[in-house]
Design a protein around this motif. Structure first.
Motif, PDB file in Angstrom:
ATOM      1  N   SER A  40       0.820  -1.194   0.000  1.00 18.94           N
ATOM      2  CA  SER A  40       0.000   0.000   0.000  1.00 18.94           C
ATOM      3  C   SER A  40       0.862   1.254   0.000  1.00 18.94           C
ATOM      4  O   SER A  40       1.868   1.338   0.660  1.00 18.94           O
ATOM      5  N   GLY A  41       0.449   2.226  -0.826  1.00 19.36           N
ATOM      6  CA  GLY A  41       1.162   3.497  -0.900  1.00 19.36           C
ATOM      7  C   GLY A  41       2.255   3.516  -1.941  1.00 19.36           C
ATOM      8  O   GLY A  41       2.819   4.546  -2.233  1.00 19.36           O
ATOM      9  N   ARG A  42       2.586   2.364  -2.553  1.00 26.92           N
ATOM     10  CA  ARG A  42       3.652   2.342  -3.559  1.00 26.92           C
ATOM     11  C   ARG A  42       3.039   2.460  -4.941  1.00 26.92           C
ATOM     12  O   ARG A  42       2.079   1.765  -5.274  1.00 26.92           O
ATOM     13  N   ARG A  43       3.623   3.333  -5.744  1.00 29.13           N
ATOM     14  CA  ARG A  43       3.118   3.513  -7.087  1.00 29.13           C
ATOM     15  C   ARG A  43       3.588   2.369  -7.983  1.00 29.13           C
ATOM     16  O   ARG A  43       4.712   1.890  -7.866  1.00 29.13           O
ATOM     17  N   VAL A  44       2.702   1.903  -8.894  1.00 27.19           N
ATOM     18  CA  VAL A  44       3.071   0.870  -9.846  1.00 27.19           C
ATOM     19  C   VAL A  44       3.548   1.573 -11.104  1.00 27.19           C
ATOM     20  O   VAL A  44       2.785   2.252 -11.779  1.00 27.19           O
ATOM     21  N   VAL A  45       4.847   1.465 -11.411  1.00 28.10           N
ATOM     22  CA  VAL A  45       5.442   2.151 -12.544  1.00 28.10           C
ATOM     23  C   VAL A  45       5.671   1.144 -13.660  1.00 28.10           C
ATOM     24  O   VAL A  45       6.142   0.032 -13.417  1.00 28.10           O
ATOM     25  N   ALA A  46       5.334   1.528 -14.859  1.00 23.90           N
ATOM     26  CA  ALA A  46       5.512   0.638 -16.003  1.00 23.90           C
ATOM     27  C   ALA A  46       6.989   0.330 -16.210  1.00 23.90           C
ATOM     28  O   ALA A  46       7.836   1.224 -16.134  1.00 23.90           O
ATOM     29  N   GLU A  47       7.286  -0.916 -16.481  1.00 25.73           N
ATOM     30  CA  GLU A  47       8.666  -1.332 -16.698  1.00 25.73           C
ATOM     31  C   GLU A  47       9.148  -0.830 -18.057  1.00 25.73           C
ATOM     32  O   GLU A  47       8.386  -0.829 -19.026  1.00 25.73           O
ATOM     33  N   PRO A  48      10.412  -0.402 -18.148  1.00 20.14           N
ATOM     34  CA  PRO A  48      10.948  -0.038 -19.461  1.00 20.14           C
ATOM     35  C   PRO A  48      10.940  -1.254 -20.375  1.00 20.14           C
ATOM     36  O   PRO A  48      11.316  -2.345 -19.972  1.00 20.14           O
ATOM     37  N   GLY A  49      10.481  -1.067 -21.603  1.00 22.97           N
ATOM     38  CA  GLY A  49      10.428  -2.172 -22.548  1.00 22.97           C
ATOM     39  C   GLY A  49      11.655  -2.238 -23.425  1.00 22.97           C
ATOM     40  O   GLY A  49      12.568  -1.420 -23.324  1.00 22.97           O
ATOM     41  N   SER A  50      11.662  -3.232 -24.328  1.00 22.24           N
ATOM     42  CA  SER A  50      12.810  -3.415 -25.216  1.00 22.24           C
ATOM     43  C   SER A  50      12.989  -2.218 -26.132  1.00 22.24           C
ATOM     44  O   SER A  50      14.119  -1.870 -26.500  1.00 22.24           O
ATOM     45  N   THR A  51      11.883  -1.563 -26.508  1.00 20.27           N
ATOM     46  CA  THR A  51      12.001  -0.388 -27.367  1.00 20.27           C
ATOM     47  C   THR A  51      12.717   0.759 -26.650  1.00 20.27           C
ATOM     48  O   THR A  51      13.401   1.566 -27.275  1.00 20.27           O
ATOM     49  N   THR A  52      12.545   0.831 -25.307  1.00 18.39           N
ATOM     50  CA  THR A  52      13.234   1.874 -24.523  1.00 18.39           C
ATOM     51  C   THR A  52      14.736   1.706 -24.627  1.00 18.39           C
ATOM     52  O   THR A  52      15.471   2.675 -24.846  1.00 18.39           O
ATOM     53  N   TYR A  53      15.213   0.469 -24.485  1.00 20.08           N
ATOM     54  CA  TYR A  53      16.653   0.219 -24.536  1.00 20.08           C
ATOM     55  C   TYR A  53      17.186   0.337 -25.960  1.00 20.08           C
ATOM     56  O   TYR A  53      18.322   0.772 -26.168  1.00 20.08           O
ATOM     57  N   ALA A  54      16.356  -0.025 -26.940  1.00 20.26           N
ATOM     58  CA  ALA A  54      16.768   0.142 -28.337  1.00 20.26           C
ATOM     59  C   ALA A  54      16.941   1.616 -28.671  1.00 20.26           C
ATOM     60  O   ALA A  54      17.908   2.013 -29.337  1.00 20.26           O
ATOM     61  N   ALA A  55      15.995   2.447 -28.190  1.00 20.46           N
ATOM     62  CA  ALA A  55      16.087   3.886 -28.436  1.00 20.46           C
ATOM     63  C   ALA A  55      17.296   4.487 -27.730  1.00 20.46           C
ATOM     64  O   ALA A  55      17.970   5.377 -28.269  1.00 20.46           O
ATOM     65  N   LEU A  56      17.594   3.991 -26.534  1.00 19.62           N
ATOM     66  CA  LEU A  56      18.748   4.494 -25.788  1.00 19.62           C
ATOM     67  C   LEU A  56      20.045   4.148 -26.505  1.00 19.62           C
ATOM     68  O   LEU A  56      20.946   4.988 -26.615  1.00 19.62           O
ATOM     69  N   GLU A  57      20.151   2.933 -27.002  1.00 18.06           N
ATOM     70  CA  GLU A  57      21.336   2.542 -27.771  1.00 18.06           C
ATOM     71  C   GLU A  57      21.495   3.424 -29.002  1.00 18.06           C
ATOM     72  O   GLU A  57      22.612   3.812 -29.362  1.00 18.06           O
ATOM     73  N   ALA A  58      20.374   3.735 -29.652  1.00 22.54           N
ATOM     74  CA  ALA A  58      20.429   4.579 -30.846  1.00 22.54           C
ATOM     75  C   ALA A  58      20.915   5.986 -30.499  1.00 22.54           C
ATOM     76  O   ALA A  58      21.730   6.562 -31.226  1.00 22.54           O
ATOM     77  N   ARG A  59      20.418   6.537 -29.377  1.00 26.00           N
ATOM     78  CA  ARG A  59      20.861   7.876 -28.975  1.00 26.00           C
ATOM     79  C   ARG A  59      22.337   7.891 -28.622  1.00 26.00           C
ATOM     80  O   ARG A  59      23.033   8.882 -28.832  1.00 26.00           O
TER      81      ARG A  59
END
Length: 299
Positions: A40-59
């Motif tokens: 209780s009281g903890r926010r559920v945050v969406a996990e970074p997906g594979s596209t997030t890491y692909a975009a980071l590698e590209a940057r």
């Protein structure tokens, strides 16, 4: 016939109602189970997906060939209580590679700067805060997996986590692509950041320090000369002063008084030519003030 159809429809309706009720019960049960799993009281945050890491590698203009590598780079040991692969080992090797590359750069750029000043410059210009800024520049914060210490202030600790992630990134490049690739990455994205040497030099009495330095180097005694002036007898005069060793001007400064302009000129001379040895000239700070002007100039 109509009664038969009505009875059949009623049975079908009962079956559908039973199925719908079962699904509703299942949904409620699943929701209750999930509610128990999430504190209780903890926010559920969406996990970074594979596209997030692909975009980071590209940057970053990187390609590890395995998306799991970037995911591990962005996973702090606090995540999932350390039960998944995290970046601590990458960070360990990356930190040492960074210290080597930064140290070589500082020694080559400031060959006469004292070791204490080198350490201060490294800490102030290439420390955890600076590395975190590199991470923020590439948007690594959106890909990080970590657990904040405080639920009320989830951003507390992010700077340190991002700095360690950049160290881990350097470590991953070093391990996967070799020293040359890691060195090039550090040169391009870390060593290209501005370095403020003046901030760590602590020039309190530049005229005394300049006199001591020229004496130590066997140079001619520094002499201040007025280059330009305006409004001497007004409420807002401006003086431009140059400091010379022999015929060579080694520093220049301006001010609303000759003393201020002389002070700035001596400091400019130290910053331009002699700041690399500023901690080695033996000035304690107790020396009396001096003037670099000839005796016939009213200060």
């Amino acid at each position: 016939m109509f009664s038969t159809v009505t009875r059949a429809s009623s049975k079908a309706g009962l079956k559908l109602g039973a199925v719908s009720g079962g699904r509703a019960a299942l949904s409620i049960g699943t929701a209750r189970k999930m509610a128990k799993e999430v504190p209780s009281g903890r926010r559920v945050v969406a996990e970074p997906g594979s596209t997030t890491y692909a975009a980071l590698e590209a940057r970053l203009n990187l390609s590890f060939g395995d998306r799991a590598v970037m995911e591990q780079v962005c996973t702090h040991k606090s995540y999932a209580q350390g039960r998944v692969e995290h970046n601590e080992r990458m960070e360990w090797i990356g930190k040492r590679a960074l210290n080597l590359f930064v140290g070589e750069h500082l020694l080559a750029t400031y060959p006469n700067l004292s070791t204490e000043a080198l350490q201060d410059v490294q800490h102030s210009s290439f420390g955890m805060s600076s590395l975190a800024e590199v991470g923020r520049h590439f948007g690594m914060q959106a890909a990080m997996r970590w657990e904040p210490v405080s639920r009320e202030a989830p951003a507390v600790g992010l700077t340190k986590v991002l700095g360690k992630a950049v160290q881990a990134l350097v470590g991953a490049i070093y391990q996967r692509q070799g020293e040359a690739a890691a060195r090039q990455f550090v040169k391009q994205h870390v060593l290209s950041r501005p370095v403020d040497v003046e901030a760590v030099m602590q020039i309190k009495n530049p005229k005394v320090m300049l006199v001591a330095l020229t004496r130590q180097k066997g140079l001619e005694y520094p002499v201040a000369r007025i280059l330009k002036e305006t409004g001497r007898f007004t409420s807002s005069p401006v003086f431009i002063v140059g400091v010379f060793c022999g015929t060579k001007m080694v520093g220049m400064g301006f001010g609303s008084s000759l003393k201020m302009a002389e002070h700035r000129a001596a400091k400019d001379a130290l910053l331009k030519y002699y700041a690399k040895e500023i901690k080695d000239i033996g000035v304690t700070g107790d020396e009396p003030d001096v003037s670099l002007f000839a005796q016939d100039v009213a200060v």
